[in-house]
Design a protein around this motif. Structure first.
Motif, short mmCIF file in Angstrom:
data_model
loop_
_atom_site.label_atom_id
_atom_site.label_comp_id
_atom_site.label_asym_id
_atom_site.label_seq_id
_atom_site.Cartn_x
_atom_site.Cartn_y
_atom_site.Cartn_z
N PHE A 153 1.11 -1.23 -0.38
CA PHE A 153 0.04 0.23 0.31
C PHE A 153 1.01 1.87 -0.30
N ASN A 206 1.15 3.73 -1.63
CA ASN A 206 0.49 5.46 -2.45
C ASN A 206 -0.27 5.43 -1.26
N HIS A 207 -1.47 4.60 -0.46
CA HIS A 207 -2.85 4.56 -0.40
C HIS A 207 -2.14 4.20 2.17
N SER A 233 -4.95 2.52 3.69
CA SER A 233 -5.08 1.34 4.24
C SER A 233 -3.60 0.41 4.81
#
Length: 171
Positions: free
Chosen positions: A142, A144-145, A148
């Motif tokens: 994750f 880039n998240h 999450s």
């Protein structure tokens, strides 16, 4: 966009905490009672996102709002409580965060929770390694998240926090 990156432990994190603690002491003056290095960068040997988490403990949380301009002058963003009642939150570094300052008033349960988690990971290196491994897996999955990534750590943190608070109350 913030990128999640977990890196090997760095001895310089202690110095970065100490340098920032001096600035915070200068800003908050007599309001400041204690200041603690928390989070993964405070646990020797633990892989972490290279962001220094700091808890200044103050006499009166409402008085901290008077120091917002001074915190901004040192490069911090003023974010208020940001979802945690009784906290004042100041991140530094924009998308490339370097520090998170979480100010709490003396007696706030969040102080004990953070210190217990840190001290538990220090006392139990096997648990710290499990946490590091989980963070590495989540960061690669994750990158880039951030949401999450945080959600993936949530159960581990909650379970470990319960054990840590029990451990902390006995020591």
């Amino acid at each position: 966009m913030r990128i999640i990156k977990v890196v090997p432990y760095q001895d310089e994190w202690i110095n970065k905490f100490q340098e920032e603690a001096l600035k915070i002491k200068e800003i908050f003056g007599d309001q400041l009672l204690e200041i603690h290095h928390i989070g993964s960068t405070s646990v020797p040997g633990l892989k972490a996102k290279p962001i220094i988490d700091i808890i200044p403990v103050v006499k009166n949380i409402d008085e901290i709002d008077l120091f917002n301009e001074e915190m901004e002058a040192f490069g911090y963003e003023v974010r208020g409580e940001l979802g945690i009642p009784g906290r004042r939150y100041f991140p530094k570094g924009g998308e490339n965060r370097s520090h998170h300052v979480h100010v709490f008033q003396i007696g706030d349960e969040n102080i004990k929770r953070h210190l217990a988690f840190r001290d538990y990971l220090i006392a139990y290196p096997g648990v710290a390694k499990e946490y590091a491994d989980l963070k590495e897996i989540l960061a690669s999955k994750f990158e880039n998240h951030p949401e999450s990534y945080w959600e993936g750590k949530e159960n581990f943190i909650k379970e470990t926090e319960m054990k840590a608070l029990n451990f902390y109350s006995k020591n």
